[in-house]
Write an enzyme that holds these catalytic residues in place. Structure first.
Site, PDB file in Angstrom:
ATOM      1  N   GLY A  45       0.834  -1.194   0.000  1.00 22.23           N
ATOM      2  CA  GLY A  45       0.000   0.000   0.000  1.00 22.23           C
ATOM      3  C   GLY A  45       0.867   1.242   0.000  1.00 22.23           C
ATOM      4  O   GLY A  45       1.998   1.214   0.507  1.00 22.23           O
ATOM      5  N   GLN A  50       2.752   9.951   1.293  1.00 23.62           N
ATOM      6  CA  GLN A  50       4.042   9.262   1.398  1.00 23.62           C
ATOM      7  C   GLN A  50       4.982   9.591   0.247  1.00 23.62           C
ATOM      8  O   GLN A  50       6.171   9.297   0.316  1.00 23.62           O
ATOM      9  CB  GLN A  50       3.848   7.740   1.475  1.00 23.62           C
ATOM     10  CG  GLN A  50       3.174   7.283   2.756  1.00 23.62           C
ATOM     11  CD  GLN A  50       3.044   5.779   2.787  1.00 23.62           C
ATOM     12  OE1 GLN A  50       2.101   5.227   2.234  1.00 23.62           O
ATOM     13  NE2 GLN A  50       3.985   5.078   3.406  1.00 23.62           N
ATOM     14  N   CYS A  88       5.259  -0.101   7.481  1.00 25.70           N
ATOM     15  CA  CYS A  88       4.966   1.070   6.653  1.00 25.70           C
ATOM     16  C   CYS A  88       6.230   1.454   5.880  1.00 25.70           C
ATOM     17  O   CYS A  88       7.316   1.475   6.459  1.00 25.70           O
ATOM     18  CB  CYS A  88       4.541   2.229   7.563  1.00 25.70           C
ATOM     19  SG  CYS A  88       4.138   3.735   6.690  1.00 25.70           S
ATOM     20  N   LEU A  89       6.077   1.741   4.597  1.00 24.64           N
ATOM     21  CA  LEU A  89       7.242   2.117   3.792  1.00 24.64           C
ATOM     22  C   LEU A  89       7.906   3.389   4.323  1.00 24.64           C
ATOM     23  O   LEU A  89       9.087   3.613   4.068  1.00 24.64           O
ATOM     24  CB  LEU A  89       6.834   2.318   2.327  1.00 24.64           C
ATOM     25  CG  LEU A  89       6.424   1.052   1.550  1.00 24.64           C
ATOM     26  CD1 LEU A  89       5.934   1.421   0.158  1.00 24.64           C
ATOM     27  CD2 LEU A  89       7.569   0.053   1.475  1.00 24.64           C
ATOM     28  N   HIS A 130      -5.020   1.451   7.409  1.00 23.86           N
ATOM     29  CA  HIS A 130      -3.655   1.979   7.552  1.00 23.86           C
ATOM     30  C   HIS A 130      -3.421   3.124   6.557  1.00 23.86           C
ATOM     31  O   HIS A 130      -2.935   4.197   6.943  1.00 23.86           O
ATOM     32  CB  HIS A 130      -2.658   0.834   7.318  1.00 23.86           C
ATOM     33  CG  HIS A 130      -1.222   1.257   7.327  1.00 23.86           C
ATOM     34  ND1 HIS A 130      -0.317   0.822   8.270  1.00 23.86           N
ATOM     35  CD2 HIS A 130      -0.524   2.084   6.502  1.00 23.86           C
ATOM     36  CE1 HIS A 130       0.861   1.377   8.022  1.00 23.86           C
ATOM     37  NE2 HIS A 130       0.773   2.135   6.958  1.00 23.86           N
ATOM     38  N   GLU A 131      -3.796   2.891   5.296  1.00 24.48           N
ATOM     39  CA  GLU A 131      -3.559   3.919   4.266  1.00 24.48           C
ATOM     40  C   GLU A 131      -4.452   5.136   4.500  1.00 24.48           C
ATOM     41  O   GLU A 131      -4.021   6.273   4.311  1.00 24.48           O
ATOM     42  CB  GLU A 131      -3.790   3.351   2.862  1.00 24.48           C
ATOM     43  CG  GLU A 131      -2.881   2.200   2.459  1.00 24.48           C
ATOM     44  CD  GLU A 131      -1.403   2.458   2.705  1.00 24.48           C
ATOM     45  OE1 GLU A 131      -0.955   3.615   2.621  1.00 24.48           O
ATOM     46  OE2 GLU A 131      -0.687   1.489   3.001  1.00 24.48           O
ATOM     47  N   HIS A 134      -3.052   7.654   6.798  1.00 21.66           N
ATOM     48  CA  HIS A 134      -2.039   8.547   6.212  1.00 21.66           C
ATOM     49  C   HIS A 134      -2.677   9.848   5.696  1.00 21.66           C
ATOM     50  O   HIS A 134      -2.045  10.898   5.717  1.00 21.66           O
ATOM     51  CB  HIS A 134      -1.316   7.868   5.047  1.00 21.66           C
ATOM     52  CG  HIS A 134      -0.200   6.952   5.468  1.00 21.66           C
ATOM     53  ND1 HIS A 134       0.904   7.384   6.165  1.00 21.66           N
ATOM     54  CD2 HIS A 134      -0.004   5.621   5.265  1.00 21.66           C
ATOM     55  CE1 HIS A 134       1.723   6.352   6.375  1.00 21.66           C
ATOM     56  NE2 HIS A 134       1.192   5.270   5.846  1.00 21.66           N
TER      57      HIS A 134
END
Ligand code: NI
Length: 167
Positions: A45, A50, A88-89, A130-131, A134
């Site tokens: 994701g 991000q 998470c990236l 989660h996304e 953000h």
């Protein structure tokens, strides 16, 4: 084009993102860049903030094909809360269990501008939440218990230091 993935400590990750009112060429190009960026980082994701863009958009691919989610809204549902490991990236190398609803119902626009309503569970429900966080400037480590937060604090400090050095 691949985009730079912003990491913990970058202020862009803490801003509230704005609703998208036009799915135009520029936006479709951004979505393409985001896909390349996510796959190249082996993520499941990626949210627009991000890559430094504060717009209400994210992509998810949990191995069932790519989904583009624009202007998501969660519809209230009764669901049990479960713990699942998240990463998470933007917080490389950090994986922790997070409590969230097991099932969600989400309404969004896809990249063709069609309105979609989906009920989700499992990893997909987890990724959606989660996304979506953000887009409101929330990161998964914010949702850890006090003890959990303590356990990741050194790592977060280190990532933040590195982030600020490269801003
Ligand atoms: Ni993330």
């Amino acid at each position: 084009m691949e985009m730079k993935i912003r990491t913990y400590g970058d202020p862009v990750l803490r801003k509230k993102s704005e609703k998208i009112d036009d799915i135009n060429e520029e936006l479709l190009e951004l979505i393409e860049y985001m896909k390349k960026t996510m796959y190249s980082a082996s993520g499941i994701g990626l949210a627009a903030p991000q890559v430094g863009i504060n717009k209400r958009l994210f992509i998810i691919d949990i191995g069932e094909g790519i989904k583009t989610i624009i202007n998501p809204e969660f519809i209230e549902s009764n669901s049990s809360i479960i713990e699942m490991e998240e990463g998470c990236l933007s917080i490389p190398g950090t994986y922790k269990k997070v409590k969230r609803p097991e099932k969600v119902t989400v309404k969004y626009l896809n990249e063709k501008g069609e309105e979609i309503i989906e009920e989700a569970d499992g990893i997909y429900a987890r990724a959606l939440q989660h996304e979506n966080d953000h887009l409101d400037g929330i990161m998964f480590v914010d949702r850890l218990s006090t003890v959990g937060k303590k356990l990741v604090s050194k790592k977060l400090d280190a990532i933040k230091k590195e982030t600020l050095k490269n801003l």
